[in-house]
Design a protein around this motif. Structure first.
Motif, PDB file in Angstrom:
ATOM      1  N   ASP A 164      13.904  16.992  -1.767  1.00  0.00           N
ATOM      2  CA  ASP A 164      13.545  18.296  -1.222  1.00  0.00           C
ATOM      3  C   ASP A 164      14.784  19.003  -0.667  1.00  0.00           C
ATOM      4  O   ASP A 164      14.987  20.210  -0.868  1.00  0.00           O
ATOM      5  N   PHE A 165      15.612  18.244   0.024  1.00  0.00           N
ATOM      6  CA  PHE A 165      16.832  18.785   0.624  1.00  0.00           C
ATOM      7  C   PHE A 165      17.803  19.256  -0.456  1.00  0.00           C
ATOM      8  O   PHE A 165      18.406  20.337  -0.349  1.00  0.00           O
ATOM      9  N   ARG A 166      17.941  18.441  -1.512  1.00  0.00           N
ATOM     10  CA  ARG A 166      18.855  18.795  -2.603  1.00  0.00           C
ATOM     11  C   ARG A 166      18.400  20.074  -3.303  1.00  0.00           C
ATOM     12  O   ARG A 166      19.212  20.949  -3.628  1.00  0.00           O
ATOM     13  N   LYS A 167      17.094  20.190  -3.542  1.00  0.00           N
ATOM     14  CA  LYS A 167      16.565  21.381  -4.208  1.00  0.00           C
ATOM     15  C   LYS A 167      16.681  22.620  -3.327  1.00  0.00           C
ATOM     16  O   LYS A 167      16.964  23.718  -3.805  1.00  0.00           O
ATOM     17  N   THR A 168      16.464  22.435  -2.026  1.00  0.00           N
ATOM     18  CA  THR A 168      16.462  23.572  -1.106  1.00  0.00           C
ATOM     19  C   THR A 168      17.858  24.124  -0.875  1.00  0.00           C
ATOM     20  O   THR A 168      18.068  25.345  -0.882  1.00  0.00           O
ATOM     21  N   LEU A 169      18.843  23.230  -0.675  1.00  0.00           N
ATOM     22  CA  LEU A 169      20.188  23.676  -0.325  1.00  0.00           C
ATOM     23  C   LEU A 169      21.204  23.497  -1.444  1.00  0.00           C
ATOM     24  O   LEU A 169      22.346  23.936  -1.318  1.00  0.00           O
ATOM     25  N   GLY A 170      20.801  22.832  -2.536  1.00  0.00           N
ATOM     26  CA  GLY A 170      21.691  22.711  -3.678  1.00  0.00           C
ATOM     27  C   GLY A 170      22.901  21.834  -3.448  1.00  0.00           C
ATOM     28  O   GLY A 170      23.958  22.047  -4.051  1.00  0.00           O
ATOM     29  N   ILE A 171      22.780  20.822  -2.573  1.00  0.00           N
ATOM     30  CA  ILE A 171      23.902  19.930  -2.316  1.00  0.00           C
ATOM     31  C   ILE A 171      23.659  18.583  -2.993  1.00  0.00           C
ATOM     32  O   ILE A 171      22.530  18.227  -3.320  1.00  0.00           O
ATOM     33  N   THR A 172      24.729  17.849  -3.213  1.00  0.00           N
ATOM     34  CA  THR A 172      24.614  16.569  -3.924  1.00  0.00           C
ATOM     35  C   THR A 172      25.171  15.390  -3.129  1.00  0.00           C
ATOM     36  O   THR A 172      25.033  14.248  -3.553  1.00  0.00           O
ATOM     37  N   ASN A 173      25.799  15.666  -1.997  1.00  0.00           N
ATOM     38  CA  ASN A 173      26.400  14.601  -1.189  1.00  0.00           C
ATOM     39  C   ASN A 173      25.320  13.960  -0.315  1.00  0.00           C
ATOM     40  O   ASN A 173      25.325  14.087   0.913  1.00  0.00           O
ATOM     41  N   THR A 174      24.382  13.272  -0.969  1.00  0.00           N
ATOM     42  CA  THR A 174      23.218  12.753  -0.258  1.00  0.00           C
ATOM     43  C   THR A 174      22.963  11.286  -0.603  1.00  0.00           C
ATOM     44  O   THR A 174      23.390  10.802  -1.652  1.00  0.00           O
ATOM     45  N   LYS A 175      22.228  10.633   0.278  1.00  0.00           N
ATOM     46  CA  LYS A 175      21.864   9.236   0.044  1.00  0.00           C
ATOM     47  C   LYS A 175      20.626   8.905   0.868  1.00  0.00           C
ATOM     48  O   LYS A 175      20.509   9.328   2.021  1.00  0.00           O
ATOM     49  N   THR A 176      19.699   8.167   0.282  1.00  0.00           N
ATOM     50  CA  THR A 176      18.535   7.683   1.021  1.00  0.00           C
ATOM     51  C   THR A 176      18.813   6.290   1.569  1.00  0.00           C
ATOM     52  O   THR A 176      19.219   5.392   0.831  1.00  0.00           O
ATOM     53  N   ILE A 177      18.626   6.146   2.877  1.00  0.00           N
ATOM     54  CA  ILE A 177      18.638   4.840   3.525  1.00  0.00           C
ATOM     55  C   ILE A 177      17.391   4.788   4.387  1.00  0.00           C
ATOM     56  O   ILE A 177      17.243   5.558   5.337  1.00  0.00           O
ATOM     57  N   TYR A 178      16.489   3.898   4.048  1.00  0.00           N
ATOM     58  CA  TYR A 178      15.201   3.840   4.736  1.00  0.00           C
ATOM     59  C   TYR A 178      15.352   3.406   6.195  1.00  0.00           C
ATOM     60  O   TYR A 178      16.336   2.782   6.581  1.00  0.00           O
ATOM     61  N   ASN A 179      14.337   3.720   6.989  1.00  0.00           N
ATOM     62  CA  ASN A 179      14.285   3.224   8.359  1.00  0.00           C
ATOM     63  C   ASN A 179      14.170   1.705   8.345  1.00  0.00           C
ATOM     64  O   ASN A 179      13.424   1.154   7.539  1.00  0.00           O
ATOM     65  N   PRO A 180      14.878   1.024   9.232  1.00  0.00           N
ATOM     66  CA  PRO A 180      14.745  -0.437   9.309  1.00  0.00           C
ATOM     67  C   PRO A 180      13.428  -0.831   9.959  1.00  0.00           C
ATOM     68  O   PRO A 180      12.956  -0.179  10.890  1.00  0.00           O
ATOM     69  N   ILE A 181      12.824  -1.883   9.456  1.00  0.00           N
ATOM     70  CA  ILE A 181      11.561  -2.389   9.992  1.00  0.00           C
ATOM     71  C   ILE A 181      11.792  -3.798  10.530  1.00  0.00           C
ATOM     72  O   ILE A 181      12.037  -4.734   9.761  1.00  0.00           O
ATOM     73  N   ASP A 182      11.713  -3.936  11.841  1.00  0.00           N
ATOM     74  CA  ASP A 182      11.945  -5.236  12.484  1.00  0.00           C
ATOM     75  C   ASP A 182      10.653  -6.051  12.417  1.00  0.00           C
ATOM     76  O   ASP A 182       9.835  -6.027  13.347  1.00  0.00           O
ATOM     77  N   SER A 183      10.464  -6.760  11.348  1.00  0.00           N
ATOM     78  CA  SER A 183       9.210  -7.472  11.112  1.00  0.00           C
ATOM     79  C   SER A 183       8.941  -8.549  12.159  1.00  0.00           C
ATOM     80  O   SER A 183       7.798  -8.756  12.569  1.00  0.00           O
ATOM     81  N   GLN A 184       9.968  -9.242  12.606  1.00  0.00           N
ATOM     82  CA  GLN A 184       9.778 -10.310  13.597  1.00  0.00           C
ATOM     83  C   GLN A 184       9.253  -9.740  14.910  1.00  0.00           C
ATOM     84  O   GLN A 184       8.331 -10.288  15.518  1.00  0.00           O
ATOM     85  N   LYS A 185       9.825  -8.638  15.354  1.00  0.00           N
ATOM     86  CA  LYS A 185       9.388  -8.013  16.605  1.00  0.00           C
ATOM     87  C   LYS A 185       7.957  -7.494  16.487  1.00  0.00           C
ATOM     88  O   LYS A 185       7.143  -7.650  17.402  1.00  0.00           O
ATOM     89  N   ILE A 186       7.644  -6.873  15.339  1.00  0.00           N
ATOM     90  CA  ILE A 186       6.300  -6.335  15.109  1.00  0.00           C
ATOM     91  C   ILE A 186       5.264  -7.457  15.153  1.00  0.00           C
ATOM     92  O   ILE A 186       4.213  -7.330  15.790  1.00  0.00           O
ATOM     93  N   LYS A 187       5.548  -8.561  14.479  1.00  0.00           N
ATOM     94  CA  LYS A 187       4.613  -9.687  14.461  1.00  0.00           C
ATOM     95  C   LYS A 187       4.429 -10.279  15.850  1.00  0.00           C
ATOM     96  O   LYS A 187       3.320 -10.696  16.218  1.00  0.00           O
ATOM     97  N   LEU A 188       5.495 -10.325  16.632  1.00  0.00           N
ATOM     98  CA  LEU A 188       5.406 -10.857  17.987  1.00  0.00           C
ATOM     99  C   LEU A 188       4.538  -9.954  18.871  1.00  0.00           C
ATOM    100  O   LEU A 188       3.645 -10.432  19.581  1.00  0.00           O
ATOM    101  N   LEU A 189       4.777  -8.657  18.816  1.00  0.00           N
ATOM    102  CA  LEU A 189       3.999  -7.707  19.615  1.00  0.00           C
ATOM    103  C   LEU A 189       2.532  -7.675  19.193  1.00  0.00           C
ATOM    104  O   LEU A 189       1.643  -7.431  20.009  1.00  0.00           O
ATOM    105  N   ALA A 190       2.293  -7.933  17.921  1.00  0.00           N
ATOM    106  CA  ALA A 190       0.920  -7.889  17.398  1.00  0.00           C
ATOM    107  C   ALA A 190       0.048  -9.012  17.925  1.00  0.00           C
ATOM    108  O   ALA A 190      -1.179  -8.966  17.793  1.00  0.00           O
TER     109      ALA A 190
END
Length: 213
Positions: A17-43
């Protein structure tokens, strides 16, 4: 500014969406980290409700989360499981009024905001998202860590990068969402999706290290 610096995005949909809107190419997707151990402990903490089986929505009461679509869809099912709504927000009273107007007072439960939502997610038969848009859909990834099936609207970005087509319905389609919720209540395991370890913090950190190197 955006054309002179690398831009990092939380999903490929947002990046595109960002590339189409602003026409830039210097982009990269890095997902949010998911701390599975902490989530399982809190659950592991105890629930503050006494309902054995339920379906769940987690999110602020705001337009983006489309509680109205969710509730209208739920009303079209046989409502064999109660719907728990976890969160707070400016549309809370409006949502409550909708529940009352549809005669769902005994089926839809409001439990407010909780700092630790993970016990609710872990014990849900299915978690439902009806959002009109998402960036990544963090709560989806967190639910998958806890082996909780998820049904979601197919937003322009986010859910389709976390869930297969079988778990998705078109945005705003009340009938399609109702059918999917009904099917998921009857056979939740049909919508189970394994958590992808690419979201673990060590793997996400490695991508940042590679980027700056």
């Amino acid at each position: 500014m955006y054309s002179k610096h690398p831009c990092i995005f939380v999903s490929h949909g947002v990046e595109e969406d960002f590339r189409k809107t602003l026409g830039i190419t210097n982009t990269k997707t890095i997902y949010n980290p998911i701390d599975s151990q902490k989530i399982k402990l809190l659950a592991q903490q105890e629930l503050s409700i006494e309902i054995d089986e339920y379906i769940l929505h987690v999110g602020s009461f705001k337009k983006q989360k489309a509680h109205d679509v969710l509730i209208k869809a739920y009303a079209k099912t046989n409502m064999s499981l109660p719907l728990i709504l976890l969160g707070k927000g400016k549309l809370f009273e409006q949502t409550k009024d909708l529940v009352v107007s549809l005669g769902l007072d005994d089926k839809v439960k409001f439990v407010g905001f909780h700092d630790n939502p993970y016990p609710y997610i872990k014990n849900a038969k299915v978690m439902i998202l009806a959002s009109s848009f998402e960036g990544f859909g963090l709560v989806i990834a967190e639910a998958l860590v806890l082996d909780t099936p998820v049904i979601s609207t197919d937003c322009p970005s986010g859910p389709s990068e976390l869930l297969p087509e079988n778990n998705l319905v078109p945005v705003g389609d009340i009938d399609a969402l109702a059918q999917k919720i009904q099917a998921a209540m009857q056979a939740p395991k049909d919508y189970s999706v394994p958590f992808n370890t690419k979201f673990l913090p060590t793997n996400i950190a490695a991508q940042y290290i590679e980027l700056v190197s």
